[in-house]
Scaffold this active site. Structure first.
Site, PDB file in Angstrom:
ATOM      1  N   GLY A  34       0.401  -1.238  -0.239  1.00 46.43           N
ATOM      2  CA  GLY A  34       0.243   0.316  -0.232  1.00 46.43           C
ATOM      3  C   GLY A  34       0.925   1.349  -0.667  1.00 46.43           C
ATOM      4  O   GLY A  34       0.261   2.623   0.124  1.00 46.43           O
ATOM      5  N   ASP A  41       2.168  -2.045  -4.529  1.00 47.98           N
ATOM      6  CA  ASP A  41       1.583  -1.121  -4.575  1.00 47.98           C
ATOM      7  C   ASP A  41       0.480  -2.149  -5.910  1.00 47.98           C
ATOM      8  O   ASP A  41       1.339  -2.164  -6.720  1.00 47.98           O
ATOM      9  CB  ASP A  41       1.444   0.235  -4.478  1.00 47.98           C
ATOM     10  CG  ASP A  41       0.210   1.255  -3.947  1.00 47.98           C
ATOM     11  OD1 ASP A  41      -0.126   1.846  -3.598  1.00 47.98           O
ATOM     12  OD2 ASP A  41      -1.106   0.661  -4.865  1.00 47.98           O
ATOM     13  N   ILE A  42      -1.045  -1.834  -5.585  1.00 48.01           N
ATOM     14  CA  ILE A  42      -1.879  -2.514  -6.654  1.00 48.01           C
ATOM     15  C   ILE A  42      -1.215  -1.607  -7.993  1.00 48.01           C
ATOM     16  O   ILE A  42      -2.072  -1.703  -8.931  1.00 48.01           O
ATOM     17  CB  ILE A  42      -2.696  -2.777  -6.211  1.00 48.01           C
ATOM     18  CG1 ILE A  42      -3.823  -3.383  -7.086  1.00 48.01           C
ATOM     19  CG2 ILE A  42      -3.636  -1.576  -6.079  1.00 48.01           C
ATOM     20  CD1 ILE A  42      -5.193  -4.222  -6.740  1.00 48.01           C
ATOM     21  N   ARG A  43      -1.247  -0.301  -8.013  1.00 47.19           N
ATOM     22  CA  ARG A  43      -0.696   0.918  -9.308  1.00 47.19           C
ATOM     23  C   ARG A  43       0.962   1.161  -9.753  1.00 47.19           C
ATOM     24  O   ARG A  43       0.822   0.997  -8.425  1.00 47.19           O
ATOM     25  CB  ARG A  43      -1.851   1.985  -8.746  1.00 47.19           C
ATOM     26  CG  ARG A  43      -3.334   1.765  -7.874  1.00 47.19           C
ATOM     27  CD  ARG A  43      -4.082   3.919  -7.616  1.00 47.19           C
ATOM     28  NE  ARG A  43      -3.678   4.051  -6.090  1.00 47.19           N
ATOM     29  CZ  ARG A  43      -3.320   4.747  -6.013  1.00 47.19           C
ATOM     30  NH1 ARG A  43      -3.199   5.867  -6.672  1.00 47.19           N
ATOM     31  NH2 ARG A  43      -2.504   5.000  -4.758  1.00 47.19           N
ATOM     32  N   LYS A  45      -9.841  -4.180  11.908  1.00 49.64           N
ATOM     33  CA  LYS A  45      -9.633  -3.690  12.546  1.00 49.64           C
ATOM     34  C   LYS A  45      -9.342  -4.078  13.972  1.00 49.64           C
ATOM     35  O   LYS A  45      -8.188  -5.121  14.637  1.00 49.64           O
ATOM     36  CB  LYS A  45      -9.359  -1.977  13.628  1.00 49.64           C
ATOM     37  CG  LYS A  45      -9.088  -1.716  12.067  1.00 49.64           C
ATOM     38  CD  LYS A  45      -7.641  -1.246  11.184  1.00 49.64           C
ATOM     39  CE  LYS A  45      -7.586  -0.792  10.009  1.00 49.64           C
ATOM     40  NZ  LYS A  45      -6.111  -1.128   9.277  1.00 49.64           N
ATOM     41  N   TYR A  96     -15.196  -1.244   9.244  1.00 47.86           N
ATOM     42  CA  TYR A  96     -13.409  -1.239   9.285  1.00 47.86           C
ATOM     43  C   TYR A  96     -13.039  -1.783  10.686  1.00 47.86           C
ATOM     44  O   TYR A  96     -12.252  -2.438  10.349  1.00 47.86           O
ATOM     45  CB  TYR A  96     -13.333   0.254   8.665  1.00 47.86           C
ATOM     46  CG  TYR A  96     -11.938   0.568   9.102  1.00 47.86           C
ATOM     47  CD1 TYR A  96     -11.256   0.389   8.009  1.00 47.86           C
ATOM     48  CD2 TYR A  96     -12.177   1.814   9.681  1.00 47.86           C
ATOM     49  CE1 TYR A  96      -9.757   1.178   8.179  1.00 47.86           C
ATOM     50  CE2 TYR A  96     -10.723   2.607  10.052  1.00 47.86           C
ATOM     51  CZ  TYR A  96      -9.206   2.234   9.268  1.00 47.86           C
ATOM     52  OH  TYR A  96      -8.303   2.558   9.183  1.00 47.86           O
ATOM     53  N   LEU A 134       1.392   3.517  -2.349  1.00 46.05           N
ATOM     54  CA  LEU A 134       0.822   4.797  -2.614  1.00 46.05           C
ATOM     55  C   LEU A 134      -0.378   5.185  -2.444  1.00 46.05           C
ATOM     56  O   LEU A 134      -1.153   6.418  -2.467  1.00 46.05           O
ATOM     57  CB  LEU A 134       0.308   4.566  -3.882  1.00 46.05           C
ATOM     58  CG  LEU A 134       1.530   4.407  -5.193  1.00 46.05           C
ATOM     59  CD1 LEU A 134       1.515   3.805  -6.256  1.00 46.05           C
ATOM     60  CD2 LEU A 134       3.014   5.288  -4.930  1.00 46.05           C
ATOM     61  N   GLY A 135      -0.466   4.654  -1.113  1.00 45.83           N
ATOM     62  CA  GLY A 135      -1.532   5.096  -0.035  1.00 45.83           C
ATOM     63  C   GLY A 135      -1.377   5.898   0.663  1.00 45.83           C
ATOM     64  O   GLY A 135       0.024   6.986   0.760  1.00 45.83           O
ATOM     65  N   GLN A 136      -2.391   6.999   1.546  1.00 49.35           N
ATOM     66  CA  GLN A 136      -2.331   8.286   2.374  1.00 49.35           C
ATOM     67  C   GLN A 136      -1.080   8.623   3.661  1.00 49.35           C
ATOM     68  O   GLN A 136      -0.368   8.847   3.307  1.00 49.35           O
ATOM     69  CB  GLN A 136      -2.950   8.552   3.595  1.00 49.35           C
ATOM     70  CG  GLN A 136      -3.447   9.568   3.843  1.00 49.35           C
ATOM     71  CD  GLN A 136      -4.323  10.039   5.066  1.00 49.35           C
ATOM     72  OE1 GLN A 136      -5.349   9.379   5.247  1.00 49.35           O
ATOM     73  NE2 GLN A 136      -4.444  11.046   5.966  1.00 49.35           N
TER      74      GLN A 136
HETATM   75  C1  AKB Z   1     -10.662   7.007   8.497  1.00 49.32           C
HETATM   76  O1  AKB Z   1     -11.154   7.798   9.361  1.00 49.32           O
HETATM   77  O2  AKB Z   1     -11.416   6.186   7.885  1.00 49.32           O
HETATM   78  C2  AKB Z   1      -9.436   6.600   9.336  1.00 49.32           C
HETATM   79  C3  AKB Z   1      -8.556   6.040  10.429  1.00 49.32           C
HETATM   80  C4  AKB Z   1      -9.768   6.943  11.583  1.00 49.32           C
HETATM   81  O3  AKB Z   1      -9.093   5.364  10.359  1.00 49.32           O
HETATM   82  N1  AKB Z   1      -8.541   7.716   9.213  1.00 49.32           N
END
Ligand code: AKB
Length: 312
Positions: A8, A34-36, A142, A138, A10-12
């Site tokens: 990842g 990265d995938i890109r 996590k 998400y 190229l991600g944030q």
């Molecule tokens: C999101 O908003 O999804 C992320 C995080 C807090 O994990 N920035």
């Protein structure tokens, strides 16, 4: 010297982390994937879809990697729109990366998030060890990820480490698909339009941190003495907690006419409402001396200066 593979890239976070790791450990010792495809010629780069376990293992083996930093994941708002994709990518990618770490005896880092908490978690000064019943895909990813990383440490002895990141604010890569992204967009719009319409409601507090502090925290945790770590996956870290009006007030110190309005997005607001208002980072401070350099005003000053150079 470490040999680090980053997914990842190229991600944030990845797009800045790779630069920091190359400065710290030498460009040739950091493999970005990265995938890109990437235009960056600063060091080794390979295309990788993290759901392809075989290619992940081959790349790590061929690079002689001794450290895996696994960043590839969908963020909260996108994961809520595409829950099955999120499960497959976030959990499938993580287990593949952990397996590569087990097979090749690599040190391992992956980020968790304040999203690992839910509505029944204590909202203020959220402790390191507490109730975690998140209500988003998400968050489910996590929490499962934190547990899986603990499992790979206790069962297989993989040196897994992780941080529960708050919203991260950066002037380099734009965020994509997060709930806390408003706190990045607001700076861009402040410079470009002098106003911002927030999709997060007035009075909604969330933890945040400036990207340079987040990158330093990753390096510091990876370098920390294993004997001092009571926790591993994942440490609460934060630099500040604010609501939209407070970031607007900080921007007004530099752009006095800045205006803030609201047009609340119910989907992202529901996610924000399920997260803590402020978390307690004392375990990270005690166990590996976690610290930050930027508070809200210091971050605002730096963000506005850097974005003005970039946008004008
Ligand atoms: C999101 O908003 O999804 C992320 C995080 C807090 O994990 N920035």
């Amino acid at each position: 010297m470490k040999r680090i593979m980053v997914t990842g890239a190229l991600g944030q976070i990845g797009s800045e982390l790779v630069g920091k790791l190359r400065e710290t450990y030498g460009a040739e010792n950091v493999l970005a994937t990265d995938i890109r495809p990437s235009d960056n010629q600063d060091g080794p780069f390979e295309l990788l879809d993290v759901t392809d376990a075989e290619r992940m293992l081959t790349l790590a083996r061929d690079f002689n990697a001794d450290t895996m930093i696994h960043m590839a994941a969908l963020l909260s708002a996108t994961a809520e729109e595409k829950p099955l994709l999120a499960w497959n990518l976030n959990m499938g990618g993580l287990v593949n990366a952990l397996e590569a770490a087990r097979e090749l005896d690599m040190q391992f880092f992956t980020p968790s998030s304040i999203g690992a908490f839910g509505p029944s978690t204590p909202k203020n000064d959220t402790p390191q060890d507490t109730l975690q019943r998140p209500t988003t895909m998400y968050g489910v990813n996590k929490v499962a990820g934190e547990l899986l990383c603990d499992y790979y440490f206790t069962k297989f002895g993989v040196d897994t480490r992780g941080l529960r990141f708050p919203g991260l604010i950066s002037n380099v890569a734009p965020p994509g698909g997060g709930t806390t992204d408003y706190a990045v967009d607001i700076y861009y719009q402040a410079i470009e339009k002098g106003s911002y319409t927030s999709y997060i409601a007035e009075g909604t507090r969330m933890d945040m941190m400036y990207m340079p502090d987040a990158l330093q925290a990753i390096v510091d945790l990876m370098e920390a003495d294993a004997d001092k770590l009571v926790h591993r996956n994942a440490f609460n870290v934060t630099a500040m907690s604010f609501e939209p009006e407070e970031i607007a007030a900080s921007i007004r110190k530099y752009i006095p006419d800045f205006k803030l309005g609201y047009e609340v997005d119910p989907a992202r607001q529901a996610i924000a409402d399920s997260w803590p208002d402020s978390i307690d980072a004392s375990a990270a401070k005690d166990e590996w001396n976690f610290k930050t350099a930027y508070d809200l005003d210091a971050m605002t000053a730096d963000m506005l200066e850097k974005l003005k150079q970039k946008l004008q």
